[in-house]
Every structure is written in C-alpha cells, then in structure tokens.
Design a protein around this motif. Structure first.
Motif, PDB file in Angstrom:
ATOM      1  N   VAL A 151       0.841  -1.190   0.000  1.00  0.00           N
ATOM      2  CA  VAL A 151       0.000   0.000   0.000  1.00  0.00           C
ATOM      3  C   VAL A 151       0.882   1.248   0.000  1.00  0.00           C
ATOM      4  O   VAL A 151       2.111   1.161   0.024  1.00  0.00           O
ATOM      5  CB  VAL A 151      -0.970  -0.013   1.196  1.00  0.00           C
ATOM      6  N   ILE A 152       0.271   2.412  -0.020  1.00  0.00           N
ATOM      7  CA  ILE A 152       0.990   3.661  -0.262  1.00  0.00           C
ATOM      8  C   ILE A 152       1.050   4.500   1.017  1.00  0.00           C
ATOM      9  O   ILE A 152       0.010   4.811   1.615  1.00  0.00           O
ATOM     10  CB  ILE A 152       0.302   4.451  -1.389  1.00  0.00           C
ATOM     11  N   PHE A 153       2.256   4.866   1.406  1.00  0.00           N
ATOM     12  CA  PHE A 153       2.487   5.734   2.561  1.00  0.00           C
ATOM     13  C   PHE A 153       3.031   7.065   2.060  1.00  0.00           C
ATOM     14  O   PHE A 153       3.940   7.104   1.234  1.00  0.00           O
ATOM     15  CB  PHE A 153       3.506   5.102   3.520  1.00  0.00           C
ATOM     16  N   CYS A 154       2.487   8.179   2.565  1.00  0.00           N
ATOM     17  CA  CYS A 154       2.905   9.512   2.110  1.00  0.00           C
ATOM     18  C   CYS A 154       3.064  10.460   3.293  1.00  0.00           C
ATOM     19  O   CYS A 154       2.333  10.360   4.286  1.00  0.00           O
ATOM     20  CB  CYS A 154       1.883  10.109   1.147  1.00  0.00           C
ATOM     21  N   GLU A 155       3.977  11.399   3.149  1.00  0.00           N
ATOM     22  CA  GLU A 155       4.064  12.497   4.102  1.00  0.00           C
ATOM     23  C   GLU A 155       3.114  13.627   3.693  1.00  0.00           C
ATOM     24  O   GLU A 155       2.309  14.066   4.509  1.00  0.00           O
ATOM     25  CB  GLU A 155       5.497  13.000   4.226  1.00  0.00           C
ATOM     26  N   ASP A 205       8.491  11.586  -1.604  1.00  0.00           N
ATOM     27  CA  ASP A 205       7.306  12.049  -0.872  1.00  0.00           C
ATOM     28  C   ASP A 205       6.500  10.887  -0.317  1.00  0.00           C
ATOM     29  O   ASP A 205       5.846  11.015   0.720  1.00  0.00           O
ATOM     30  CB  ASP A 205       6.397  12.860  -1.800  1.00  0.00           C
ATOM     31  N   CYS A 206       6.516   9.768  -1.044  1.00  0.00           N
ATOM     32  CA  CYS A 206       5.701   8.607  -0.707  1.00  0.00           C
ATOM     33  C   CYS A 206       6.508   7.340  -0.957  1.00  0.00           C
ATOM     34  O   CYS A 206       7.545   7.369  -1.636  1.00  0.00           O
ATOM     35  CB  CYS A 206       4.428   8.552  -1.568  1.00  0.00           C
ATOM     36  N   GLY A 207       6.013   6.232  -0.444  1.00  0.00           N
ATOM     37  CA  GLY A 207       6.648   4.943  -0.694  1.00  0.00           C
ATOM     38  C   GLY A 207       5.614   3.840  -0.654  1.00  0.00           C
ATOM     39  O   GLY A 207       4.573   3.968  -0.003  1.00  0.00           O
ATOM     40  N   VAL A 208       5.921   2.759  -1.342  1.00  0.00           N
ATOM     41  CA  VAL A 208       5.024   1.609  -1.388  1.00  0.00           C
ATOM     42  C   VAL A 208       5.689   0.448  -0.648  1.00  0.00           C
ATOM     43  O   VAL A 208       6.832   0.071  -0.944  1.00  0.00           O
ATOM     44  CB  VAL A 208       4.728   1.196  -2.844  1.00  0.00           C
ATOM     45  N   THR A 209       4.974  -0.104   0.317  1.00  0.00           N
ATOM     46  CA  THR A 209       5.422  -1.308   1.018  1.00  0.00           C
ATOM     47  C   THR A 209       4.222  -1.889   1.757  1.00  0.00           C
ATOM     48  O   THR A 209       3.116  -1.368   1.684  1.00  0.00           O
ATOM     49  CB  THR A 209       6.585  -1.010   1.985  1.00  0.00           C
ATOM     50  N   GLY A 210       4.439  -2.990   2.475  1.00  0.00           N
ATOM     51  CA  GLY A 210       3.375  -3.588   3.266  1.00  0.00           C
ATOM     52  C   GLY A 210       3.261  -2.936   4.631  1.00  0.00           C
ATOM     53  O   GLY A 210       4.248  -2.427   5.172  1.00  0.00           O
ATOM     54  N   PRO A 211       2.073  -2.938   5.243  1.00  0.00           N
ATOM     55  CA  PRO A 211       1.897  -2.324   6.559  1.00  0.00           C
ATOM     56  C   PRO A 211       2.828  -2.880   7.630  1.00  0.00           C
ATOM     57  O   PRO A 211       3.327  -2.125   8.464  1.00  0.00           O
ATOM     58  CB  PRO A 211       0.428  -2.634   6.889  1.00  0.00           C
ATOM     59  N   SER A 212       3.074  -4.198   7.623  1.00  0.00           N
ATOM     60  CA  SER A 212       3.935  -4.787   8.642  1.00  0.00           C
ATOM     61  C   SER A 212       5.380  -4.341   8.473  1.00  0.00           C
ATOM     62  O   SER A 212       6.056  -3.978   9.449  1.00  0.00           O
ATOM     63  CB  SER A 212       3.837  -6.317   8.591  1.00  0.00           C
ATOM     64  N   SER A 213       5.873  -4.366   7.239  1.00  0.00           N
ATOM     65  CA  SER A 213       7.243  -3.916   6.985  1.00  0.00           C
ATOM     66  C   SER A 213       7.393  -2.434   7.314  1.00  0.00           C
ATOM     67  O   SER A 213       8.408  -2.013   7.889  1.00  0.00           O
ATOM     68  CB  SER A 213       7.618  -4.171   5.528  1.00  0.00           C
ATOM     69  N   ALA A 214       6.399  -1.636   6.944  1.00  0.00           N
ATOM     70  CA  ALA A 214       6.445  -0.209   7.253  1.00  0.00           C
ATOM     71  C   ALA A 214       6.509   0.016   8.756  1.00  0.00           C
ATOM     72  O   ALA A 214       7.280   0.860   9.248  1.00  0.00           O
ATOM     73  CB  ALA A 214       5.223   0.495   6.668  1.00  0.00           C
TER      74      ALA A 214
END
Length: 346
Positions: A151-155, A205-214
């Motif tokens: 999924v996508i994480f962003c600041e 600005d953003c990154g894609v990874t899994g919630p657990s790894s994040a």
C-alpha cells in the motif's frame, strides 16, 4: 579372510562412490530477508534456519545472515546464489528482477488482489520460474511467499491515486515504476533499508510497502497518511544452488523440499495475520499485537482507484512485462499467459 567375488566387490565400490557423491554438506551459508523487514524474518525465517537440522531432518548446519547485515545488496541475490557465495538465498523477487525479468510474472500490478488468488497464481507460475533459474542461475526455486499487500504511505496529504501526480514515489520494480509513471508520479527506485531516511530527508514524498514492513522500519514516524489500496503482494522466494542441492541424496532432497513447503505455508498464513494487525497498529486501531502503535491517517479507498488497479494487469502491467521479459526470455509472456493468464481468464 573373506574374499569377495569381482561382481560383489565392484558393487560395494560403486555403492561407496555413490554414497560419497551425495554426502550432505556439513554447513551452508544462507542469506536472509532484511532484519528491518519485520516479523516474518524475525519470527519464522531466522528460527527455521537456526534450527535447520531439526526442521529438515538433514544433518546440515546453516550460517545465516540477514541481507542488510551481510554487505550484500538485496538486488544481488541471484548472483551470489549462482556463484555459491551463499548456498541458500531468501530472494526478494522484485529486487532481483533486473537480473531475471521472468520473476516479475509472479506479481504484476493488479494481478493478486487477494491472498487466495495470489496463491493460485504462485502455484501455477512456480514451475516456469524454477526452470528459468535452473537454466540461467544454476539454482532451484524451493518456494514463493508474499510479504503481503503493498500500500501507499505519504508524508504530504493525498486522497487517492490522482494526488500522486508530480510526487516522488519509492518503487521496488519496473512494473510498479511504470504504473506510477502512468499516474503522473515520479518513480524513484530505493532499496527498502534506504526508504525511511529517504522520506525523512525529502528524497521521496511517498513509498510503497506492506503495513507490517512499514511498521517494523518506522515509516509511520516519517509519514502522515496511508492509502490502503493494494497494488502488489511483494513476492519472495527460497532458492538453493544446484551444486549444493545435488550433494543431497534423493531422500534428503525430499526432506528439504517438504520442510521448505511447510515454512512457506506458515509464512502465507502469518503474512495475512500481520497485514491485518499492522494495518490497525499504523492507524491507532486495536488490537495491535505484533507492532508499534502509530496514528497515521487512513484515506478511504475510492471505487475509481480500485478499478484502475484491477484494470492495470491487462491495460498496463502485462504489456510492460512482455516488453521487459520477452527480450531476454522469448517464451516468457507465452508461459505467463498459459499459467497465470489462464487463472485470471486473460
């Protein structure tokens, strides 16, 4: 003194030579997942290798090194495996796909929307990938498993895929990079261990990874928003150098394969548990049992974006995959269509 007739003596000598030829190695070096990737590495993979003889029933000790403590890049997994610098490698398939684009066929954007569909696709495609690794990298693929939905994480604040336009987004393979480019984002290839600092320093600005790894790597410390739209599953696999594999007898090979099958099954189930738990942990939800609690804002996934990802396989990912893969492996796309494509009805 007992004297053997020539045929009997010859049989004994042949048996001795045969037994010597398949003597199991006393020790093997194994390269693992990054420590920073989280619970799968910590709770399942490392204990498996630390108790290798007990788990497999073969008398071999493993010298285990996570990739981020070994001095080896996670993009070099196939190279160190082919050269037998490590006899067994926990392969990060997207990261090594530059050396073998066939592996991208496990996880095109939009291909694996659920764990159930992903498992069917992996089981169908694994013989294709195994044959390719044996041919080009002198290695046998023992099993493939998912880190979990990516999924996508962003600041900066986003409300959907349209808001990625103009933003720098960390990606980990060409298929995902192409998808982001089509959205108007600027894909930036960064290794997983570099990404948290990359976001903190404004490199991306953003990154894609899994919630657990994040969660394990502290991404919620440097981001404010998560968009829980799954784009890929981030497949990984275990492979063994064929020279090492062939030192084992047929019986020990069967034991090894059975043990890795069991480990892979455990990881599939655990991955799903971790995804659900970490998704709650990252956004302040309860229960949060395996990770650290954070307070990211979760953006509701809209139907248009779901459709964009669902349509991405045929519209974007597959054409990109064909272009990348058929250059080096002429039967690549035909093999994918006969296996995964058939599963998806394409």
């Amino acid at each position: 003194m007992r004297h053997y007739t020539l045929p009997v003596a010859a049989t004994l000598v042949a048996s001795f030579i045969s037994a010597s030829a398949v003597a199991a190695p006393d020790s093997i070096r194994a390269l693992g997942q990054p420590v920073g990737s989280g619970a799968i590495q910590n709770n399942l993979e490392q204990p498996f290798f630390e108790n290798f003889a007990e788990r497999t029933g073969v008398n071999t000790q493993i010298r285990y090194s996570p990739v981020d403590t070994s001095g080896v890049s996670d993009a070099e997994g196939l190279r160190v495996l082919r050269n037998n610098l490590f006899g067994i490698v926990s392969l990060r398939l997207s990261q090594i796909s530059g050396d073998e684009p066939t592996l991208l066929g496990f996880d095109l954007v939009g291909q694996n929307p659920t764990y159930e569909i992903a498992r069917q696709n992996v089981d169908a495609y694994l013989p294709v990938a195994d044959a390719r690794l044996q041919e080009r990298f002198n290695s046998k693929l023992l099993g493939v498993w998912p880190a979990g939905p990516q999924v996508i994480f962003c600041e900066p604040e986003i409300n959907g895929l349209d808001d990625l336009r103009g933003k720098r987004v960390r990606v980990y393979d060409n298929i995902l990079g192409n998808f982001m480019s089509n959205l108007g984002a600027a894909p930036v290839p960064l290794s997983f261990p570099e990404t948290q600092q990359g976001i903190a320093r404004g490199v991306v600005d953003c990154g894609v990874t899994g919630p657990s790894s994040a969660n394990a790597a502290g991404w919620p410390e440097v981001t404010s928003y998560v968009y829980p739209l799954p784009v890929q599953m981030a497949m990984n696999g275990y492979a063994i150098n064929l020279n090492v594999w062939n030192q084992y007898s047929d019986e020990d090979q069967a034991r090894l394969q059975a043990a890795f099958d069991e480990l892979v099954d455990e990881i599939w189930a655990y991955s799903e548990e971790l995804f659900e738990d970490a998704s709650r942990c990252n956004t302040g939800g309860e229960p949060c049992e395996n990770g650290r609690p954070y307070s990211l804002t979760s953006i509701e996934v809209n139907e248009q974006d779901l459709q964009t990802v669902n349509e991405a396989v045929e519209a974007r990912s597959l054409p990109n995959f064909i272009e990348l893969c058929d250059r080096t492996n002429p039967s690549c796309s035909a093999d994918w269509k006969a296996t995964v494509g058939a599963n998806l009805g394409l």
